[in-house]
Design an enzyme around this catalytic site. Structure first.
Site, mmCIF file in Angstrom:
data_model
loop_
_atom_site.group_PDB
_atom_site.id
_atom_site.type_symbol
_atom_site.label_atom_id
_atom_site.label_comp_id
_atom_site.label_asym_id
_atom_site.label_seq_id
_atom_site.Cartn_x
_atom_site.Cartn_y
_atom_site.Cartn_z
ATOM 1 N N SER A 159 45.112 48.806 25.177
ATOM 2 C CA SER A 159 45.019 47.785 24.130
ATOM 3 C C SER A 159 44.023 46.686 24.473
ATOM 4 C CB SER A 159 46.408 47.162 23.951
ATOM 5 O OG SER A 159 46.315 45.965 23.234
ATOM 6 N N TYR A 170 53.735 42.310 27.524
ATOM 7 C CA TYR A 170 53.231 43.562 26.935
ATOM 8 C C TYR A 170 51.858 43.907 27.513
ATOM 9 C CZ TYR A 170 50.768 46.427 23.438
ATOM 10 O OH TYR A 170 50.013 47.394 22.819
ATOM 11 N N GLU A 187 44.665 43.787 23.988
ATOM 12 C CA GLU A 187 45.477 42.706 24.567
ATOM 13 C C GLU A 187 45.257 42.609 26.075
ATOM 14 O OE1 GLU A 187 47.983 40.335 23.203
ATOM 15 O OE2 GLU A 187 46.488 40.753 21.693
HETATM 16 P P1 NDP Z 1 54.296 51.268 16.682
HETATM 17 O O1 NDP Z 1 55.072 50.113 17.185
HETATM 18 O O2 NDP Z 1 54.095 51.461 15.226
HETATM 19 O O3 NDP Z 1 54.954 52.628 17.234
HETATM 20 C C1 NDP Z 1 55.489 52.705 18.531
HETATM 21 C C2 NDP Z 1 56.114 54.069 18.719
HETATM 22 O O4 NDP Z 1 56.681 54.117 20.037
HETATM 23 C C3 NDP Z 1 57.250 54.382 17.740
HETATM 24 O O5 NDP Z 1 57.221 55.753 17.447
HETATM 25 C C4 NDP Z 1 58.480 54.058 18.573
HETATM 26 O O6 NDP Z 1 59.647 54.737 18.149
HETATM 27 C C5 NDP Z 1 58.021 54.579 19.920
HETATM 28 N N1 NDP Z 1 58.816 54.072 21.025
HETATM 29 C C6 NDP Z 1 59.245 52.814 21.248
HETATM 30 N N2 NDP Z 1 59.973 52.760 22.354
HETATM 31 C C7 NDP Z 1 60.016 54.018 22.859
HETATM 32 C C8 NDP Z 1 60.653 54.618 23.965
HETATM 33 N N3 NDP Z 1 61.417 53.906 24.807
HETATM 34 N N4 NDP Z 1 60.477 55.944 24.175
HETATM 35 C C9 NDP Z 1 59.744 56.684 23.319
HETATM 36 N N5 NDP Z 1 59.126 56.173 22.242
HETATM 37 C C10 NDP Z 1 59.272 54.855 22.017
HETATM 38 O O7 NDP Z 1 52.896 51.226 17.438
HETATM 39 P P2 NDP Z 1 51.441 51.715 16.931
HETATM 40 O O8 NDP Z 1 51.562 53.032 16.292
HETATM 41 O O9 NDP Z 1 50.798 50.592 16.209
HETATM 42 O O10 NDP Z 1 50.675 51.844 18.303
HETATM 43 C C11 NDP Z 1 50.667 53.071 19.038
HETATM 44 C C12 NDP Z 1 50.337 52.775 20.486
HETATM 45 O O11 NDP Z 1 49.060 52.152 20.575
HETATM 46 C C13 NDP Z 1 51.311 51.834 21.179
HETATM 47 O O12 NDP Z 1 51.377 52.223 22.543
HETATM 48 C C14 NDP Z 1 50.640 50.475 21.066
HETATM 49 O O13 NDP Z 1 51.067 49.632 22.110
HETATM 50 C C15 NDP Z 1 49.188 50.876 21.216
HETATM 51 N N6 NDP Z 1 48.211 50.032 20.568
HETATM 52 C C16 NDP Z 1 48.320 49.726 19.220
HETATM 53 C C17 NDP Z 1 47.340 49.000 18.601
HETATM 54 C C18 NDP Z 1 47.424 48.647 17.153
HETATM 55 O O14 NDP Z 1 46.654 47.761 16.725
HETATM 56 N N7 NDP Z 1 48.262 49.302 16.362
HETATM 57 C C19 NDP Z 1 46.142 48.541 19.354
HETATM 58 C C20 NDP Z 1 46.121 48.953 20.723
HETATM 59 C C21 NDP Z 1 47.116 49.684 21.305
HETATM 60 P P3 NDP Z 1 60.585 54.171 16.954
HETATM 61 O O15 NDP Z 1 59.875 54.555 15.663
HETATM 62 O O16 NDP Z 1 61.857 54.877 17.171
HETATM 63 O O17 NDP Z 1 60.653 52.691 17.129
HETATM 64 P P1 GDR Z 2 48.783 41.417 18.168
HETATM 65 O O1 GDR Z 2 49.220 41.588 16.633
HETATM 66 O O2 GDR Z 2 49.599 40.420 18.877
HETATM 67 O O3 GDR Z 2 47.299 41.196 18.151
HETATM 68 O O4 GDR Z 2 49.153 42.829 18.777
HETATM 69 P P2 GDR Z 2 50.054 40.653 15.659
HETATM 70 O O5 GDR Z 2 49.734 41.118 14.295
HETATM 71 O O6 GDR Z 2 51.475 40.569 16.068
HETATM 72 O O7 GDR Z 2 49.407 39.193 15.907
HETATM 73 C C1 GDR Z 2 48.038 38.931 15.627
HETATM 74 C C2 GDR Z 2 47.809 37.432 15.686
HETATM 75 O O8 GDR Z 2 48.458 36.809 14.574
HETATM 76 C C3 GDR Z 2 49.109 35.655 15.035
HETATM 77 N N1 GDR Z 2 50.211 35.310 14.135
HETATM 78 C C4 GDR Z 2 51.315 36.037 13.929
HETATM 79 N N2 GDR Z 2 51.681 37.258 14.417
HETATM 80 C C5 GDR Z 2 52.856 37.778 13.998
HETATM 81 N N3 GDR Z 2 53.220 38.983 14.436
HETATM 82 N N4 GDR Z 2 53.681 37.102 13.129
HETATM 83 C C6 GDR Z 2 53.354 35.871 12.618
HETATM 84 O O9 GDR Z 2 54.107 35.294 11.854
HETATM 85 C C7 GDR Z 2 52.103 35.327 13.038
HETATM 86 N N5 GDR Z 2 51.453 34.177 12.730
HETATM 87 C C8 GDR Z 2 50.312 34.177 13.398
HETATM 88 C C9 GDR Z 2 49.574 36.006 16.432
HETATM 89 O O10 GDR Z 2 49.874 34.823 17.186
HETATM 90 C C10 GDR Z 2 48.347 36.757 16.946
HETATM 91 O O11 GDR Z 2 47.400 35.889 17.473
HETATM 92 C C11 GDR Z 2 48.876 44.031 18.058
HETATM 93 C C12 GDR Z 2 49.940 45.068 18.465
HETATM 94 O O12 GDR Z 2 49.783 46.204 17.654
HETATM 95 C C13 GDR Z 2 49.765 45.467 19.912
HETATM 96 O O13 GDR Z 2 50.652 46.542 20.211
HETATM 97 C C14 GDR Z 2 48.330 45.923 20.123
HETATM 98 O O14 GDR Z 2 48.133 46.282 21.471
HETATM 99 C C15 GDR Z 2 47.372 44.816 19.725
HETATM 100 O O15 GDR Z 2 47.590 44.499 18.360
HETATM 101 C C16 GDR Z 2 45.917 45.219 19.883
#
Ligand code: NDP
Ligand code: GDR
Length: 362
Positions: A148, A171, A150
């Site tokens: 990520s 995280y 992050e």
């Molecule tokens: P989501 O939160 O939508 O999905 C996470 C998935 O992980 C779900 O299927 C969840 O299951 C599963 N999960 C959670 N805990 C466990 C566990 N203990 N064992 C097995 N599976 C588990 O995430 P995204 O699809 O958005 O992201 C996919 C991956 O990419 C994640 O690793 C995230 O950290 C990473 N990532 C995401 C980004 C983004 O912008 N979306 C950017 C960079 C990295 P359940 O449905 O049951 O909760």
């Molecule tokens: P992020 O996504 O932390 O970048 O992680 P999120 O959408 O949670 O936050 C983005 C930014 O928005 C600000 N923010 C808020 N965020 C949330 N969730 N709720 C609020 O009410 C709110 N108000 C302002 C946050 O402070 C932050 O700066 C996501 C996840 O998908 C991670 O798993 C992944 O790794 C990174 O993106 C890349």
């Protein structure tokens, strides 16, 4: 010309098999669709829950009793290494995508140990199981680790593969550990492992407590009289937002190369949460300032201020570019959530209970 991955596949004369952890998440659901279209047999790991957690893949899931089924689900958890080994041995995949995670940054401050266990040690468990499986069966299995942006945290933009990590949340620290475990297993055990360092990617399937989806859900619900206000935290944070459907292609492309490597995946454009608000509310012909209020509970103990990815390496080595623009992404999400809210209103008018779920900490 066939890549070495395709050659291995051809030699075995079978459908290529992929195993995905996190298959029920946003990215998992897009990756399943992508791989099925590519002709793969896909196996997903799902967590046992007391309620159904397969919403995002329900439309593509087939009854396993039907003919020509290519999507299979297995109960497993990243906290359970024995179960992971068993799944690997029974599925015998060609490619493994580790997408499973407690992926909410704010929640990770409240559940740091759990987040580390799933995100960091969970990746290690899967790598350990894979290492043993690969050495037993003698085949090269390709592994993708979901890293990520992050991990860059407070490192100044633009961020690329050479930018040092400075994680700002439990995280992000856990993702850095998973990244280095992956590099270490590649270097120590000659395993084919790629780290994708993906910047934020969104979609209509985004979890509803991430900021983009929280905003577009609120727009639809306010428009349809189901909600009055939208409470948010820091509006100044800047993110490089792309479309999840584009990003899963980059994951796959990494595993099709002759050599494993690490890649940044991003659009190269960054916008603040405030800009996302302005654009999305404007599409619904609403003035966001009338509806948005700041609630300190959504601020994080340490914030990541400015992410802007430089994906030159992915562009040049993988030929990957994002197809959906920021404007198209915002429109897609607003239109989807407007329709969802319309359906909710219809249900409410018919006497069903409509609740706003899970926004306590998001
Ligand atoms: P989501 O939160 O939508 O999905 C996470 C998935 O992980 C779900 O299927 C969840 O299951 C599963 N999960 C959670 N805990 C466990 C566990 N203990 N064992 C097995 N599976 C588990 O995430 P995204 O699809 O958005 O992201 C996919 C991956 O990419 C994640 O690793 C995230 O950290 C990473 N990532 C995401 C980004 C983004 O912008 N979306 C950017 C960079 C990295 P359940 O449905 O049951 O909760
Ligand atoms: P992020 O996504 O932390 O970048 O992680 P999120 O959408 O949670 O936050 C983005 C930014 O928005 C600000 N923010 C808020 N965020 C949330 N969730 N709720 C609020 O009410 C709110 N108000 C302002 C946050 O402070 C932050 O700066 C996501 C996840 O998908 C991670 O798993 C992944 O790794 C990174 O993106 C890349």
């Amino acid at each position: 010309m066939l890549s070495s991955a395709e050659k291995t596949q051809g030699e075995r004369g079978l459908l290529k098999k992929a195993l995905i952890s996190g298959v029920t998440g946003q990215d998992g659901s897009y990756l399943v669709e992508f791989l099925l279209k590519k002709g793969y047999q896909v196996h997903g790991i799902i967590r046992r829950a007391s309620t159904f957690n397969t919403d995002r893949i329900d439309a593509i899931y087939q009854d396993p009793h039907e003919a020509d089924v290519r999507l299979f689900l297995h109960y497993g958890d990243l906290s359970d290494g024995t179960g992971l080994r068993r799944i690997l041995e029974s599925v015998q995949p060609d490619e493994v995508y580790n997408l499973g995670a407690q992926s909410h940054v704010k929640v990770s401050f409240e559940q740091p140990e759990y987040t580390a266990d799933v995100v960091a040690t969970g990746a290690l468990r899967l790598l350990e199981a894979l290492r043993d499986y690969v050495s037993l069966c003698g085949r090269k299995v390709r592994y993708y680790q979901a890293g990520s942006s992050e991990m860059y945290g407070s490192a100044p933009p633009p961020q690329n593969e050479a930018t040092p990590f400075h994680p700002r949340s439990p995280y992000a620290v856990a993702k850095v550990a998973a990244h280095w475990y992956s590099v270490n297993y590649r270097e120590s055990h000659a395993m084919f492992i790629c780290n994708g360092i993906l910047f934020n990617h969104e979609s209509p399937r985004r979890g509803e407590t991430f900021v983009t989806r929280k905003i577009t859900r609120a727009i639809g619900r306010i428009k349809h009289g189901l909600q009055e206000k939208l409470y948010l935290g820091n509006l100044d944070a800047k993110r490089d937002w792309g479309f999840a459907g584009d990003y899963v292609e980059a994951m796959w492309l990494m595993l099709q190369q002759d050599e494993p490597d690490d890649y940044v995946v991003a659009t190269g454009e960054s916008r603040s949460v405030r800009e996302f608000l302005e654009e999305s509310f404007a599409l619904a012909e609403m003035d966001w300032q009338q509806y948005v209020e700041i609630d300190p509970r959504y601020f994080r103990p340490a914030e990541v201020d400015y992410l802007l990815g430089d994906a030159s390496k992915a562009r040049e080595a993988l030929g990957w570019t994002p197809k959906v623009s920021f404007w198209e992404l915002v429109r897609m999400m607003v239109e989807h959530d407007m329709e969802l809210a319309r359906q909710e209103r219809t249900l409410k008018q018919a006497g069903h209970r409509v609740t706003l779920r899970g926004i306590a900490n998001g």
